[in-house]
Enzyme design. Structure first.
Site, PDB file in Angstrom:
ATOM      1  N   ARG A  21       0.838  -1.204   0.000  1.00  0.00           N
ATOM      2  CA  ARG A  21       0.000   0.000   0.000  1.00  0.00           C
ATOM      3  C   ARG A  21       0.874   1.256   0.000  1.00  0.00           C
ATOM      4  NH1 ARG A  21      -5.356  -1.511   2.037  1.00  0.00           N
ATOM      5  NH2 ARG A  21      -5.311  -3.750   2.465  1.00  0.00           N
ATOM      6  N   ASN A  61     -14.675   8.650   0.780  1.00  0.00           N
ATOM      7  CA  ASN A  61     -15.850   8.202   1.528  1.00  0.00           C
ATOM      8  C   ASN A  61     -16.636   9.367   2.128  1.00  0.00           C
ATOM      9  OD1 ASN A  61     -15.564   5.504   1.004  1.00  0.00           O
ATOM     10  ND2 ASN A  61     -14.585   5.000   2.940  1.00  0.00           N
ATOM     11  N   SER A 144     -22.436 -14.348  11.959  1.00  0.00           N
ATOM     12  CA  SER A 144     -21.809 -13.255  11.234  1.00  0.00           C
ATOM     13  C   SER A 144     -21.876 -13.479   9.728  1.00  0.00           C
ATOM     14  CB  SER A 144     -20.342 -13.138  11.672  1.00  0.00           C
ATOM     15  OG  SER A 144     -19.669 -12.138  10.952  1.00  0.00           O
ATOM     16  N   HIS A 149     -17.394  -6.482   7.830  1.00  0.00           N
ATOM     17  CA  HIS A 149     -16.194  -5.661   7.914  1.00  0.00           C
ATOM     18  C   HIS A 149     -15.228  -6.190   8.966  1.00  0.00           C
ATOM     19  CE1 HIS A 149     -13.842  -1.965   8.886  1.00  0.00           C
ATOM     20  NE2 HIS A 149     -13.943  -1.779   7.577  1.00  0.00           N
ATOM     21  N   GLU A 192     -24.301  -6.102   7.668  1.00  0.00           N
ATOM     22  CA  GLU A 192     -24.236  -4.727   7.184  1.00  0.00           C
ATOM     23  C   GLU A 192     -25.417  -4.439   6.264  1.00  0.00           C
ATOM     24  OE1 GLU A 192     -20.334  -3.488   5.749  1.00  0.00           O
ATOM     25  OE2 GLU A 192     -19.454  -5.306   6.603  1.00  0.00           O
ATOM     26  N   SER A 196     -19.274  -2.459   1.613  1.00  0.00           N
ATOM     27  CA  SER A 196     -18.517  -1.333   1.081  1.00  0.00           C
ATOM     28  C   SER A 196     -17.772  -1.614  -0.210  1.00  0.00           C
ATOM     29  CB  SER A 196     -17.515  -0.846   2.138  1.00  0.00           C
ATOM     30  OG  SER A 196     -16.587  -1.862   2.464  1.00  0.00           O
ATOM     31  N   ASP A 221     -24.869  -2.849  10.840  1.00  0.00           N
ATOM     32  CA  ASP A 221     -23.862  -1.835  10.526  1.00  0.00           C
ATOM     33  C   ASP A 221     -24.360  -1.029   9.324  1.00  0.00           C
ATOM     34  OD1 ASP A 221     -21.678  -0.717   8.973  1.00  0.00           O
ATOM     35  OD2 ASP A 221     -20.295  -1.761  10.276  1.00  0.00           O
ATOM     36  N   HIS A 224     -22.094   2.712   5.643  1.00  0.00           N
ATOM     37  CA  HIS A 224     -22.065   3.205   4.263  1.00  0.00           C
ATOM     38  C   HIS A 224     -23.432   3.670   3.778  1.00  0.00           C
ATOM     39  CE1 HIS A 224     -17.873   2.171   3.441  1.00  0.00           C
ATOM     40  NE2 HIS A 224     -18.086   1.143   4.230  1.00  0.00           N
ATOM     41  N   THR A 252     -21.424   5.511  11.404  1.00  0.00           N
ATOM     42  CA  THR A 252     -20.219   6.331  11.458  1.00  0.00           C
ATOM     43  C   THR A 252     -20.577   7.777  11.190  1.00  0.00           C
ATOM     44  OG1 THR A 252     -17.980   6.593  10.608  1.00  0.00           O
ATOM     45  CG2 THR A 252     -19.676   6.043   9.006  1.00  0.00           C
ATOM     46  N   LYS A 255     -18.322   9.232   7.072  1.00  0.00           N
ATOM     47  CA  LYS A 255     -18.594   9.016   5.650  1.00  0.00           C
ATOM     48  C   LYS A 255     -19.684   9.975   5.181  1.00  0.00           C
ATOM     49  CE  LYS A 255     -16.745   4.346   5.566  1.00  0.00           C
ATOM     50  NZ  LYS A 255     -16.131   4.347   6.913  1.00  0.00           N
ATOM     51  N   THR A 285     -10.009   8.662  25.415  1.00  0.00           N
ATOM     52  CA  THR A 285     -10.363  10.078  25.441  1.00  0.00           C
ATOM     53  C   THR A 285     -11.507  10.358  24.463  1.00  0.00           C
ATOM     54  OG1 THR A 285      -8.104  10.684  26.025  1.00  0.00           O
ATOM     55  CG2 THR A 285      -9.468  12.413  25.073  1.00  0.00           C
TER      56      THR A 285
END
Length: 411
Positions: A21, A61, A144, A149, A192, A196, A221, A224, A252, A255, A285
């Site tokens: 990568r 995203n 699952s 993901h 999901e 994705s 989930d 997306h 999230t 995105k 935190t």
């Protein structure tokens, strides 16, 4: 053992396979997305003075460009001036800010749930919530989906619960696996809404039907999908009128909402349970108040505005039509994700490099382990801000590359 030699050998293997990568050094330009400045390597004085080229980003995203929306930026500036940079601690030690409270209330309302809980990322919300629930429900079995993901998989592993993997988007296989279990055992079905990499959509109602028959919790989930689908951006479950059937809806803020953070929503007791027992929440935190304020503004805007969603859908449809006309192969799905299929890791990287260097187009190659070997692809995500000219430029570049590949293969 020569540790450095081991590290180098493993990295060389990745390079040979085409799976190494490389991160493009991009500088987003506020107010001009999808344009960004690409800082090329090789400057003698370092990255700060590296040569820069303007590129068009096609794989972000930040699906609706809310990360640069004036309302979001204004809210973040105001919170930064009011509260400062950081949260000041964990949520239970000085770190809970009024913006966190408001954001959790907004998220619970978005998904029609009693309560919500913030995390620092979508990965953390999955890993922590699944790990906590399955670990503390004695004898819990996790069901699952085969394409879940990595964050969901890691959460399941961390729980040390028994894991049954059911065939992707296959309620019948899920039913068979649940029927084989002791009815008295607690069970958690996790899947999901939009996957994705392929962009396909789960049969949520059918999965809920199966889970209900076997008294299983459901964990969906929607990372997306939130912001992008449903009358108020609540995701696929909202669009299909199914939010009330899910035990947990996870999402999230990074995105569709363009900021950063993750969350879960559910009943007051379930959310309080995770809040009280999850080490991944207790000992980290809190999100900076300015981030929470930006996410809050983004969610509120998209609850009442369809403009961004409709513009994105129009761009997705136009891109698909142009790719079809040009004969560029892409995976047909009902979502906003447009995977252009390549099927070879080295070639995928080569195409990505050519797009960047010769055409000023940035699309990151998607290789193993993100997708199975032999299914390497360019994952394209049209946004409301991509123009028709941008689409024509992308398709012309891809068409030229595909023609050149065809000639090479013929030779």
């Amino acid at each position: 053992m020569d540790y450095e030699d081991f590290f180098r050998t493993e990295l060389d293997t990745l390079r040979t396979q085409g799976n190494y990568r490389i991160f493009a050094n991009l500088q987003r330009q506020a107010g001009s997305f999808p344009r960004a400045m690409h800082k090329r390597a090789g400057s003698p004085t370092g990255a700060q003075d590296a040569p820069r080229d303007e590129v068009t980003v096609w794989c972000s995203n930040d699906y609706l460009n809310m990360g640069q929306h004036p309302t979001v930026l204004e809210a973040m500036h105001e919170a930064l001036d009011r509260c400062g940079a950081g949260a000041g601690g964990t949520r239970n030690i000085a770190g809970t800010n009024h913006y966190h409270v408001l954001l959790e209330e907004e998220l619970a309302d978005l998904h029609g749930k009693e309560s919500a809980l913030l995390f620092n990322s979508g990965y953390m919300s999955n890993w922590t919530s699944i790990g906590t629930l399955a670990a503390r429900l004695k004898g819990c079995v996790i069901l699952s989906d085969a394409k879940n993901h990595a964050s969901m998989i890691e959460g399941a592993r961390h729980s040390r619960a028994r894991i049954e993997v059911f065939a992707h988007n296959d309620p019948a296989d899920l039913d068979r696996r649940l029927a084989a279990l002791d009815p008295a055992l607690p069970k958690l079905v996790m899947f999901e809404s939009i996957y994705s990499m392929d962009g396909d959509i789960a049969p949520i109602a059918e999965i809920c039907d199966v889970a209900d028959r076997h008294n299983a919790l459901t964990y969906l989930d929607e990372v997306h999908a939130v912001g992008l689908y449903g009358p108020r951006g609540g995701g696929i479950a909202e669009r299909e009128g199914l939010m009330h059937r899910l035990s947990v809806i996870e999402g999230t803020l990074a995105k569709g909402y363009g900021v950063i953070g993750g969350y879960i929503t559910g009943s007051a007791s379930l959310i309080d349970y995770v809040r009280s027992f999850a080490s991944g929440f207790i000992f980290t935190t809190a999100l900076p108040p300015a981030v929470a304020a930006g996410a809050l503004a983004s969610i509120r805007h998209l609850k009442s505005s369809d403009t961004e969603r409709l513009a994105q859908r129009e761009r997705v449809a136009l891109l698909r039509a142009r790719l079809d006309e040009a004969g560029v192969p892409h995976y047909n799905n009902p979502s906003h994700i447009v995977p252009v299929m390549v099927g070879d890791a080295a070639l995928c990287k080569q195409i990505s490099d050519t797009l960047l260097e010769a055409h000023g187009i940035y699309v990151q190659p998607i290789n193993y382990p993100t997708v199975p070997k032999g299914t390497e692809r360019l994952r394209i995500t049209p946004s409301p801000m991509h123009s028709e000219a941008d689409i024509e430029h992308l398709v012309a570049a891809l068409s030229q590359i595909w023609s050149q590949l065809a000639l090479k293969r013929a030779a």
